[in-house]
Design a protein around this motif. Sequence first.
Motif, short mmCIF file in Angstrom:
data_model
loop_
_atom_site.label_atom_id
_atom_site.label_comp_id
_atom_site.label_asym_id
_atom_site.label_seq_id
_atom_site.Cartn_x
_atom_site.Cartn_y
_atom_site.Cartn_z
N ALA A 2 7.04 -14.08 -8.13
CA ALA A 2 6.28 -13.40 -9.16
C ALA A 2 5.61 -12.17 -8.56
CB ALA A 2 5.21 -14.34 -9.74
N GLU A 3 5.69 -11.05 -9.24
CA GLU A 3 5.05 -9.82 -8.76
C GLU A 3 3.74 -9.61 -9.49
OE1 GLU A 3 5.88 -7.64 -6.31
OE2 GLU A 3 7.51 -9.01 -5.78
N PHE A 4 2.66 -9.58 -8.75
CA PHE A 4 1.35 -9.36 -9.33
C PHE A 4 0.93 -7.91 -9.11
CE2 PHE A 4 0.45 -14.04 -8.36
CZ PHE A 4 0.69 -14.44 -9.66
N THR A 5 0.30 -7.34 -10.12
CA THR A 5 -0.27 -6.02 -9.98
C THR A 5 -1.52 -6.09 -9.11
OG1 THR A 5 0.57 -5.38 -12.15
CG2 THR A 5 -1.19 -4.03 -11.24
N TYR A 6 -2.28 -7.16 -9.27
CA TYR A 6 -3.50 -7.37 -8.51
C TYR A 6 -3.44 -8.73 -7.83
CZ TYR A 6 -5.37 -3.49 -11.20
OH TYR A 6 -5.58 -2.27 -11.76
N GLY A 7 -4.11 -8.82 -6.69
CA GLY A 7 -4.26 -10.08 -5.98
C GLY A 7 -5.55 -10.76 -6.43
N PRO A 8 -5.94 -11.82 -5.72
CA PRO A 8 -7.20 -12.49 -6.06
C PRO A 8 -8.37 -11.52 -5.96
CG PRO A 8 -5.92 -13.78 -4.50
CD PRO A 8 -5.24 -12.45 -4.62
N VAL A 9 -9.34 -11.69 -6.83
CA VAL A 9 -10.51 -10.82 -6.89
C VAL A 9 -11.75 -11.66 -6.59
CG1 VAL A 9 -11.95 -9.46 -8.47
CG2 VAL A 9 -9.47 -9.20 -8.50
N GLU A 10 -12.67 -11.06 -5.87
CA GLU A 10 -13.90 -11.73 -5.51
C GLU A 10 -15.08 -10.84 -5.87
OE1 GLU A 10 -15.82 -13.29 -1.35
OE2 GLU A 10 -13.70 -13.68 -1.74
N LEU A 11 -16.15 -11.44 -6.39
CA LEU A 11 -17.39 -10.73 -6.64
C LEU A 11 -18.32 -11.04 -5.48
CD1 LEU A 11 -16.16 -10.93 -9.55
CD2 LEU A 11 -18.51 -10.81 -10.35
N ILE A 12 -18.85 -10.00 -4.86
CA ILE A 12 -19.76 -10.17 -3.73
C ILE A 12 -21.06 -9.43 -4.06
CG2 ILE A 12 -20.17 -9.75 -1.29
CD1 ILE A 12 -17.14 -9.79 -0.89
N LEU A 13 -22.17 -10.13 -3.95
CA LEU A 13 -23.48 -9.53 -4.18
C LEU A 13 -24.12 -9.30 -2.82
CD1 LEU A 13 -25.45 -8.75 -6.49
CD2 LEU A 13 -26.51 -10.99 -6.15
N VAL A 14 -24.36 -8.03 -2.47
CA VAL A 14 -24.91 -7.66 -1.18
C VAL A 14 -26.32 -7.14 -1.39
CG1 VAL A 14 -24.65 -6.13 0.81
CG2 VAL A 14 -22.61 -7.04 -0.33
N LYS A 108 -2.66 -11.06 -1.84
CA LYS A 108 -1.82 -10.69 -2.99
C LYS A 108 -0.38 -11.21 -2.82
CE LYS A 108 -0.30 -6.63 -5.56
NZ LYS A 108 -0.36 -5.17 -5.60
N ASN A 109 0.22 -10.97 -1.66
CA ASN A 109 1.59 -11.43 -1.41
C ASN A 109 1.65 -12.95 -1.43
OD1 ASN A 109 4.35 -11.07 -0.79
ND2 ASN A 109 3.91 -11.50 1.36
N LEU A 110 0.67 -13.60 -0.83
CA LEU A 110 0.62 -15.06 -0.83
C LEU A 110 0.55 -15.59 -2.26
CD1 LEU A 110 0.35 -17.81 0.59
CD2 LEU A 110 -2.12 -17.38 0.71
N ALA A 111 -0.30 -14.99 -3.08
CA ALA A 111 -0.44 -15.43 -4.47
C ALA A 111 0.87 -15.27 -5.23
CB ALA A 111 -1.55 -14.65 -5.16
N SER A 112 1.58 -14.16 -4.99
CA SER A 112 2.87 -13.93 -5.64
C SER A 112 3.88 -15.00 -5.24
CB SER A 112 3.43 -12.55 -5.28
OG SER A 112 2.63 -11.54 -5.83
N LYS A 113 3.94 -15.31 -3.95
CA LYS A 113 4.88 -16.32 -3.47
C LYS A 113 4.54 -17.70 -4.00
CE LYS A 113 6.55 -13.91 0.57
NZ LYS A 113 6.71 -13.91 2.01
N LEU A 114 3.27 -18.03 -4.03
CA LEU A 114 2.86 -19.32 -4.58
C LEU A 114 3.26 -19.44 -6.05
CD1 LEU A 114 -0.72 -19.81 -3.08
CD2 LEU A 114 1.33 -21.10 -2.49
#
Length: 141
Positions: A2-14, A108-114
Amino acid sequence: MAEFTYGPVELILVGFEGERPGPEIVSAFEEVVDAGAVRLLDLLFVTKSLEGDLTVLELDEAGDEIGFGDLVLEATGLASIDDVEELAAEIPAGSSAALLVIELLWAKNLASKLAGNGGTVVSSERIPAPVVNEVMAAIAE
């Protein structure tokens, strides 16, 4: 695969002192993005008054004065006021924070392969670096 446009996204509060992050914090953000480990999708700056009132600025409103004048975000609008309000409890009164929405490019690549092979991420949890270092120091003693 599967080809994803975006990989996993994380919200970080600094969190940081004052209304704006210092040059060292700005430099740290830029280094991580420039290294290609993450893609900065959205960025908001939040100040919490002593009375608990929130002021939220988007990058285009505050970027030049903070030192992010040339930074281009990939997907503004991902961080919503609901996200800010939910995370605002973590910001002490009289201080500020930056809410970063980052795409984990390494994943991102890992998520696509999974996804292409019937695999799923069942759970994910991040352990902050200070906690890991404290535990490892205690183990080494």
